[in-house]
Design a protein around this motif. Structure first.
Motif, PDB file in Angstrom:
ATOM      1  N   LEU A 264      20.670 -24.774  -4.146  1.00  0.00           N
ATOM      2  CA  LEU A 264      19.693 -25.754  -3.690  1.00  0.00           C
ATOM      3  C   LEU A 264      20.432 -26.965  -3.145  1.00  0.00           C
ATOM      4  O   LEU A 264      21.259 -27.555  -3.831  1.00  0.00           O
ATOM      5  N   ARG A 265      20.144 -27.325  -1.899  1.00  0.00           N
ATOM      6  CA  ARG A 265      20.789 -28.485  -1.284  1.00  0.00           C
ATOM      7  C   ARG A 265      19.717 -29.490  -0.855  1.00  0.00           C
ATOM      8  O   ARG A 265      19.070 -29.332   0.179  1.00  0.00           O
ATOM      9  N   PRO A 266      19.509 -30.559  -1.646  1.00  0.00           N
ATOM     10  CA  PRO A 266      18.568 -31.609  -1.232  1.00  0.00           C
ATOM     11  C   PRO A 266      19.186 -32.478  -0.135  1.00  0.00           C
ATOM     12  O   PRO A 266      20.327 -32.262   0.284  1.00  0.00           O
ATOM     13  N   ASP A 267      18.427 -33.455   0.342  1.00  0.00           N
ATOM     14  CA  ASP A 267      18.897 -34.413   1.356  1.00  0.00           C
ATOM     15  C   ASP A 267      19.391 -33.711   2.610  1.00  0.00           C
ATOM     16  O   ASP A 267      20.358 -34.149   3.240  1.00  0.00           O
ATOM     17  N   SER A 268      18.723 -32.620   2.983  1.00  0.00           N
ATOM     18  CA  SER A 268      19.140 -31.805   4.131  1.00  0.00           C
ATOM     19  C   SER A 268      17.994 -31.738   5.136  1.00  0.00           C
ATOM     20  O   SER A 268      17.082 -30.924   5.006  1.00  0.00           O
ATOM     21  N   VAL A 269      18.032 -32.612   6.127  1.00  0.00           N
ATOM     22  CA  VAL A 269      16.978 -32.695   7.132  1.00  0.00           C
ATOM     23  C   VAL A 269      17.274 -31.676   8.224  1.00  0.00           C
ATOM     24  O   VAL A 269      18.257 -31.804   8.958  1.00  0.00           O
ATOM     25  N   VAL A 270      16.449 -30.656   8.339  1.00  0.00           N
ATOM     26  CA  VAL A 270      16.696 -29.606   9.324  1.00  0.00           C
ATOM     27  C   VAL A 270      16.346 -30.116  10.716  1.00  0.00           C
ATOM     28  O   VAL A 270      15.223 -30.569  10.970  1.00  0.00           O
ATOM     29  N   HIS A 271      17.314 -30.020  11.583  1.00  0.00           N
ATOM     30  CA  HIS A 271      17.203 -30.488  12.966  1.00  0.00           C
ATOM     31  C   HIS A 271      16.617 -29.394  13.860  1.00  0.00           C
ATOM     32  O   HIS A 271      15.708 -29.626  14.656  1.00  0.00           O
ATOM     33  N   SER A 272      17.119 -28.154  13.717  1.00  0.00           N
ATOM     34  CA  SER A 272      16.678 -27.050  14.569  1.00  0.00           C
ATOM     35  C   SER A 272      17.222 -25.744  14.016  1.00  0.00           C
ATOM     36  O   SER A 272      18.103 -25.727  13.147  1.00  0.00           O
ATOM     37  N   VAL A 273      16.695 -24.662  14.547  1.00  0.00           N
ATOM     38  CA  VAL A 273      17.151 -23.323  14.197  1.00  0.00           C
ATOM     39  C   VAL A 273      18.102 -22.843  15.287  1.00  0.00           C
ATOM     40  O   VAL A 273      17.871 -23.059  16.479  1.00  0.00           O
ATOM     41  N   ILE A 274      19.175 -22.182  14.887  1.00  0.00           N
ATOM     42  CA  ILE A 274      20.198 -21.717  15.830  1.00  0.00           C
ATOM     43  C   ILE A 274      19.807 -20.335  16.354  1.00  0.00           C
ATOM     44  O   ILE A 274      19.555 -19.405  15.572  1.00  0.00           O
ATOM     45  N   TRP A 275      19.786 -20.190  17.676  1.00  0.00           N
ATOM     46  CA  TRP A 275      19.405 -18.936  18.329  1.00  0.00           C
ATOM     47  C   TRP A 275      20.617 -18.317  19.011  1.00  0.00           C
ATOM     48  O   TRP A 275      21.369 -19.002  19.711  1.00  0.00           O
ATOM     49  N   ASP A 276      20.842 -17.042  18.791  1.00  0.00           N
ATOM     50  CA  ASP A 276      21.919 -16.305  19.443  1.00  0.00           C
ATOM     51  C   ASP A 276      21.300 -15.384  20.498  1.00  0.00           C
ATOM     52  O   ASP A 276      20.737 -14.343  20.165  1.00  0.00           O
ATOM     53  N   PRO A 277      21.390 -15.746  21.790  1.00  0.00           N
ATOM     54  CA  PRO A 277      20.742 -14.927  22.816  1.00  0.00           C
ATOM     55  C   PRO A 277      21.353 -13.545  22.954  1.00  0.00           C
ATOM     56  O   PRO A 277      20.664 -12.595  23.332  1.00  0.00           O
ATOM     57  N   ALA A 278      22.637 -13.412  22.631  1.00  0.00           N
ATOM     58  CA  ALA A 278      23.288 -12.106  22.763  1.00  0.00           C
ATOM     59  C   ALA A 278      22.732 -11.112  21.748  1.00  0.00           C
ATOM     60  O   ALA A 278      22.545  -9.929  22.055  1.00  0.00           O
ATOM     61  N   ARG A 279      22.462 -11.579  20.549  1.00  0.00           N
ATOM     62  CA  ARG A 279      21.947 -10.706  19.499  1.00  0.00           C
ATOM     63  C   ARG A 279      20.421 -10.671  19.450  1.00  0.00           C
ATOM     64  O   ARG A 279      19.836  -9.786  18.823  1.00  0.00           O
ATOM     65  N   GLY A 280      19.784 -11.654  20.081  1.00  0.00           N
ATOM     66  CA  GLY A 280      18.338 -11.728  19.984  1.00  0.00           C
ATOM     67  C   GLY A 280      17.889 -12.023  18.574  1.00  0.00           C
ATOM     68  O   GLY A 280      16.852 -11.527  18.128  1.00  0.00           O
ATOM     69  N   ARG A 281      18.662 -12.832  17.872  1.00  0.00           N
ATOM     70  CA  ARG A 281      18.398 -13.181  16.476  1.00  0.00           C
ATOM     71  C   ARG A 281      18.693 -14.654  16.261  1.00  0.00           C
ATOM     72  O   ARG A 281      19.441 -15.280  17.014  1.00  0.00           O
ATOM     73  N   VAL A 282      18.126 -15.225  15.195  1.00  0.00           N
ATOM     74  CA  VAL A 282      18.556 -16.546  14.752  1.00  0.00           C
ATOM     75  C   VAL A 282      19.735 -16.348  13.806  1.00  0.00           C
ATOM     76  O   VAL A 282      19.836 -15.311  13.124  1.00  0.00           O
ATOM     77  N   THR A 283      20.627 -17.318  13.788  1.00  0.00           N
ATOM     78  CA  THR A 283      21.829 -17.185  12.962  1.00  0.00           C
ATOM     79  C   THR A 283      21.947 -18.250  11.883  1.00  0.00           C
ATOM     80  O   THR A 283      22.838 -18.169  11.047  1.00  0.00           O
ATOM     81  N   GLY A 284      21.072 -19.244  11.903  1.00  0.00           N
ATOM     82  CA  GLY A 284      21.151 -20.287  10.899  1.00  0.00           C
ATOM     83  C   GLY A 284      20.380 -21.512  11.329  1.00  0.00           C
ATOM     84  O   GLY A 284      19.496 -21.445  12.199  1.00  0.00           O
ATOM     85  N   VAL A 285      20.724 -22.651  10.724  1.00  0.00           N
ATOM     86  CA  VAL A 285      20.026 -23.908  11.012  1.00  0.00           C
ATOM     87  C   VAL A 285      21.021 -25.047  11.158  1.00  0.00           C
ATOM     88  O   VAL A 285      22.098 -25.044  10.548  1.00  0.00           O
ATOM     89  N   ARG A 286      20.650 -26.001  11.992  1.00  0.00           N
ATOM     90  CA  ARG A 286      21.392 -27.256  12.107  1.00  0.00           C
ATOM     91  C   ARG A 286      20.735 -28.287  11.201  1.00  0.00           C
ATOM     92  O   ARG A 286      19.502 -28.385  11.157  1.00  0.00           O
TER      93      ARG A 286
END
Length: 569
Positions: A264-286
């Motif tokens: 659990l990581r508090p104080d973590s404001v998610v900016h956006s989701v990371i998109w990988d166009p080559a894989r057609g998948r999301v890979t994580g979050v900023r």
């Protein structure tokens, strides 16, 4: 312009990342970790320690303003949050600072966005009413030709309702109504003498078309899974150290932690989701660290957004790329649209003389419920869908002295005795999914972390106004039937948002051309991305929605694990 967190070196890859730690984020954490997935939970706000931070037993005389709040501070820091009854002097710390978390609305379309950013989210302050939806609700859009059809029916969700109820501990009475399916229920709380009298009068005068029952609430009436039964102290919105009411902080997050697979990581404001166009998948979050401002990235094989309906959609709208210039997973163009909330504050109240020899002890953390009876078996000529009532009866206490005439010894003596019984019925009505109710990124405003704020466009339709007008008249006739006098109609419809049941904006559906998600809360455009909060709802029904959110989340998690094992994510 918002700043984009810097791209860091690729670090550990989690099996799953869950954004948000409230009602749905907590359930995702529990289910995913118990299914064997190493899960990172990101929360935008600070850590909450119940023994330190809960304030349900702090008496007003220990507070600087004796429970009346610092009105200047509220006006300066929480001008929107103060509209919620729970944002009192003891509990206001569980609500966001509106200056740090701004949003805008058109002047003629106010929307009151009530938020809590801390570990546990709004599950700390929620009102805990927990009702299943029925096929009357799941089939409504298709029947009325409004919005899109739900991709599931009651039979798809029924086992997941039971799964959630068995863990949560929901007290209530089974009634056998098709429009309000029974569930796994703990013993019900008791009604007051006046409530029982009105219940009998409704049965007598309206037959089987209307009925009153005790509310179904996520508050324990007996010890359950290591949590203690409620002791009726009353101010549940300030926390619960005995863990007698359900919250993610009280139940699901501890269960996830017990597996040893949750970080659990508090104080973590998610900016956006990371998109990988080559894989057609999301890979994580900023992420932006709330305290330090540091730019971070976290990587995962599955990403689940449970930040609350508008926050999750805000993240998706901000996650733009060449593939998705209008927001991630938005090939349909409906992301952000079809915002809903429940109507509230209409109904009636009355005084009930003749019960002066009856009283009660404690503060029951629950009220009564009158399930929907409009447009169930016979259509209404004025509106579609329906509403249900919540309410309670009480005896006036010493605070009535604020308005009571008099002074001196006799005045004080009168205040030592309970006043007259009162009973209030308040309607919660269904809001239709309409394209013109939507959210978008504000072109100018940003929050304290440089992320674009939302601009919210939402107003009630004529259908909601007609429905709520009817609810006031029907409430008055039921109170009158039960012996009420001095009946007062409640007709002031509050602005959208204040019911705190905002939903829609990333709806599920049967067709990727008209919806963002499929029937498993999975994004059509990104198979390893799930939206698990109220954003997924294609319609609102009239019941409190949190139980449905939790059941959908549990179902989505089990599907995600199954799909991951098959190599589909």
């Amino acid at each position: 312009m918002s700043r984009a967190p810097a791209v860091g070196r690729r670090q550990e890859v989690w099996d799953a990342i869950v954004v948000g730690s409230g009602i749905t984020g907590g359930w995702a954490a529990k289910e995913l970790t118990e299914l064997g997935l190493r899960t990172l939970v990101l929360e935008a706000g600070p850590m909450i320690v119940p023994e330190r931070d809960y304030v349900e037993h702090v008496p007003p005389y220990r507070m600087p303003y004796r429970g009346w709040n610092d009105r200047k501070a509220l006006a300066a820091e929480q001008p929107v949050q103060r509209e919620c009854y729970a944002c009192d002097e003891m509990g206001r710390k569980f609500f966001v600072n509106d200056i740090e978390n701004p949003y805008t609305t058109p002047d003629e379309k106010p929307f009151l966005w009530i938020r809590g950013r801390q570990v546990g989210g709004r599950s700390i302050m929620w009102a805990r009413q927990s009702y299943r939806l029925s096929d009357l609700d799941f089939e409504a859009n298709a029947s009325d030709g409004i919005g899109v059809d739900w991709p599931i029916r009651y039979s798809d969700l029924a086992p997941w309702y039971a799964h959630v109820e068995e863990f949560v501990g929901i007290s209530g009475r089974p009634e056998g109504l098709p429009q309000l399916p029974d569930g796994v229920l703990l013993p019900p709380m008791q009604m007051t003498c006046v409530e029982n009298a009105v219940k009998e009068a409704i049965a007598r005068d309206f037959g089987d078309t209307r009925m009153m029952t005790i509310g179904r609430t996520a508050v324990l009436t007996r010890d359950h899974k290591g949590r203690s039964a409620c002791h009726y102290c009353g101010p549940c919105h300030r926390g619960c150290r005995t863990r007698s009411y359900f919250s993610s902080l009280n139940a699901t997050l501890p269960a996830a932690e017990a597996t040893g697979r949750m970080t659990l990581r508090p104080d973590s404001v998610v900016h956006s989701v990371i998109w990988d166009p080559a894989r057609g998948r999301v890979t994580g979050v900023r992420v932006i660290d709330r305290q330090t401002g540091e730019d971070l990235e976290f990587f995962g094989e599955i990403v689940m957004l449970g930040a609350s309906a508008l926050e999750s959609t805000r993240i998706l709208l901000h996650s733009k790329s060449a593939d998705f210039p209008d927001g991630l997973a938005n090939s349909s163009g409906v992301l952000g649209r079809y915002l809903m909330d429940h109507t509230m504050s209409t109904g009636a109240k009355a005084k009930f003389p003749g019960w002066e020899n009856h009283g009660y002890t404690g503060e029951r953390p629950n009220g009564i419920y009158i399930p929907r009876f409009r447009n169930v078996t016979e259509p209404s000529p004025d509106f579609i869908r329906g509403y249900g009532y919540q309410g309670w009866s009480t005896r006036q206490g010493w605070s009535r002295g604020l308005d009571m005439p008099g002074f001196g010894a006799e005045y004080k003596r009168q205040l030592t005795e309970p006043g007259v019984w009162e009973f209030e019925l308040g309607a919660f009505g269904e809001c239709l999914p309409r394209e013109e109710n939507y959210i978008e990124l504000d072109p100018e405003g940003v929050d304290a972390w440089g992320i674009p704020a939302l601009r919210i466009h939402c107003e009630w339709s004529d259908n909601e106004r007609l429905m709520m007008r009817d609810s006031a008249d029907r409430a008055a006739e039921m109170l009158e039937a039960g012996g009420g006098v001095d009946i007062e109609l409640l007709t002031d419809l509050t602005a959208p948002g204040l019911t705190i049941h905002e939903m829609g904006t990333a709806r599920m559906g049967r067709d990727p051309a008209t919806s963002v998600l499929n029937g498993y809360n999975q994004a059509w455009d990104a198979p390893n991305l799930f939206v698990i909060d109220g954003a997924a709802m294609p319609s609102s029904a009239c019941q409190n929605p949190s139980l449905t959110y939790m059941a959908l989340t549990a179902r989505a998690c089990h599907y995600a694990r199954w799909a991951k094992n098959r190599g589909e994510l």
